[in-house]
Enzyme design. Structure first.
Site, PDB file in Angstrom:
ATOM      1  N   ASP A   8       0.803  -1.236   0.000  1.00  0.00           N
ATOM      2  CA  ASP A   8       0.000   0.000   0.000  1.00  0.00           C
ATOM      3  C   ASP A   8       0.837   1.288   0.000  1.00  0.00           C
ATOM      4  O   ASP A   8       0.581   2.196   0.806  1.00  0.00           O
ATOM      5  CB  ASP A   8      -0.971  -0.011   1.194  1.00  0.00           C
ATOM      6  CG  ASP A   8      -1.966  -1.159   1.139  1.00  0.00           C
ATOM      7  OD1 ASP A   8      -1.896  -1.972   0.200  1.00  0.00           O
ATOM      8  OD2 ASP A   8      -2.807  -1.258   2.051  1.00  0.00           O
ATOM      9  N   LYS A 106      -6.886  -4.934  -3.331  1.00  0.00           N
ATOM     10  CA  LYS A 106      -7.652  -5.538  -2.235  1.00  0.00           C
ATOM     11  C   LYS A 106      -8.612  -4.506  -1.673  1.00  0.00           C
ATOM     12  O   LYS A 106      -8.435  -3.300  -1.894  1.00  0.00           O
ATOM     13  CB  LYS A 106      -6.694  -6.028  -1.139  1.00  0.00           C
ATOM     14  CG  LYS A 106      -5.904  -4.894  -0.515  1.00  0.00           C
ATOM     15  CD  LYS A 106      -4.889  -5.398   0.482  1.00  0.00           C
ATOM     16  CE  LYS A 106      -4.087  -4.266   1.081  1.00  0.00           C
ATOM     17  NZ  LYS A 106      -4.872  -3.300   1.839  1.00  0.00           N
ATOM     18  N   CYS A 151      -2.152  -3.149   7.500  1.00  0.00           N
ATOM     19  CA  CYS A 151      -1.993  -4.001   6.325  1.00  0.00           C
ATOM     20  C   CYS A 151      -0.679  -4.781   6.315  1.00  0.00           C
ATOM     21  O   CYS A 151      -0.653  -5.930   5.875  1.00  0.00           O
ATOM     22  CB  CYS A 151      -2.190  -3.180   5.064  1.00  0.00           C
ATOM     23  SG  CYS A 151      -3.922  -2.657   4.937  1.00  0.00           S
TER      24      CYS A 151
HETATM   25  C1  VGL Z   1      -4.822   0.361   5.710  1.00  0.00           C
HETATM   26  C2  VGL Z   1      -6.413   1.140   7.138  1.00  0.00           C
HETATM   27  C3  VGL Z   1      -7.366   1.081   6.151  1.00  0.00           C
HETATM   28  C4  VGL Z   1      -3.386  -0.032   5.499  1.00  0.00           C
HETATM   29  C5  VGL Z   1      -5.746   0.257   4.703  1.00  0.00           C
HETATM   30  O1  VGL Z   1      -2.900   0.005   4.346  1.00  0.00           O
HETATM   31  O2  VGL Z   1      -2.719  -0.357   6.492  1.00  0.00           O
HETATM   32  N1  VGL Z   1      -5.154   0.792   6.926  1.00  0.00           N
HETATM   33  N2  VGL Z   1      -7.023   0.630   4.940  1.00  0.00           N
END
Ligand code: VGL
Ligand code: ZN
Length: 204
Positions: A8, A106, A151
Site C-alpha cells: 500500500d 484488495k 496491512c
Molecule cells: C490500511 C487502514 C485502512 C493499510 C488500509 O494500508 O494499512 N489501513 N485501509
C-alpha cells in the site's frame, strides 16, 4: 525463490493524504533501493469502491476511528481513502513503479475490509496473491510498506500461515499508531508468529 512485497505505497497513506501515516514517505526511497535486488516485486494496492463499509462517511453519525460491527466483524472506521481510480489511490509519485512486476488490489468488496494482501478480514475470499506467488515458485517473502499495524501486520501473519519464510523490513514500514504503542506491538506480534524482523541494509 524470494520476492519483495510492497504494501500500500499509495498517496493517501503518505503525509498529506486522506489517511496519512506519519513519515510514510520515508519508506519510498528504501523500496526503490530494494526493488532492483529482487527478481520478483509485487505491490498491493488498497482499492476501495466509494461505498466501502470501512468509510465512516458511509455510516450515519459515525466518525473516523470509531469501532463498529460490519457484517459481524469488528471494524475500525476510516476516513475515505484509496477510492478506486482516485488520485489518492495511486502509488506515491516517487515510487519507481516500472520495477513492479505484479499489482494485487484488495478491499474491493464494499461489505468487508481487507488489511491483508492475501485474504479479506473474514478470510471469506482470497486475492490472487498466493496463487500468483505459488505460480512463480516463491517461498520467501520480504515485506515492507504501510501501515505497520494494519496491512503490513495482517499480510505478514497470513504469509506465515501460508508457509512463506517471512521477513519484515522494519525500517521500511511506518504505522498509524491509533493507540500509542500499536506499531511496537505489531512488530512483536509478527516476530512471535515467526517473522524475521530485519533492516534494509541486511538485504543483499
Ligand atoms: C490500511 C487502514 C485502512 C493499510 C488500509 O494500508 O494499512 N489501513 N485501509
Ligand atoms: Zn483501506
Amino acid at each position: 525463490m524470494r520476492a519483495l512485497l510492497l504494501i500500500d505505497l499509495q498517496i493517501d497513506f503518505c503525509p498529506g493524504g486522506a489517511l496519512e501515516v506519519a513519515e510514510g514517505d520515508l519508506v519510498l526511497p528504501l523500496a526503490n533501493q530494494l526493488m532492483p535486488k529482487f527478481e520478483l516485486v509485487v505491490a498491493t494496492q488498497d482499492w476501495h469502491p466509494a461505498n466501502h463499509g470501512s468509510f465512516a462517511a458511509n455510516h450515519p453519525w459515525r466518525k473516523p476511528y470509531q469501532q463498529i460491527q460490519l457484517n459481524g466483524l469488528d471494524q475500525t472506521l476510516w476516513p475515505i481513502h484509496c477510492v478506486q481510480n482516485s488520485f489518492g489511490a495511486r502509488f506515491a509519485p516517487s515510487l519507481e513503479v516500472e520495477n513492479i512486476h505484479k499489482i494485487v488490489q484488495k478491499g474491493t468488496d464494499p461489505s468487508i475490509d481487507s488489511y491483508s494482501g492475501f485474504f479479506d478480514n473474514g478470510k471469506l475470499k482470497s486475492t490472487e496473491l498466493h496463487a500468483y506467488l505459488q505460480s512463480k515458485g516463491v517461498t520467501e517473502l520480504y515485506i515492507l510498506g504501510l501501515a505497520t499495524d494494519y496491512c503490513v501486520k495482517f499480510t505478514v501473519l497470513d504469509a506465515l500461515d501460508l508457509g512463506y519464510q517471512t521477513y519484515v523490513v522494519a525500517d521500511a514500514c511506518r504505522g498509524v499508531n491509533l493507540q500509542e504503542g500499536d506499531v511496537d506491538r505489531a512488530i512483536e506480534t509478527m516476530q512471535t508468529a515467526g517473522a524475521h524482523v530485519i533492516q534494509t541494509t541486511a538485504i543483499q
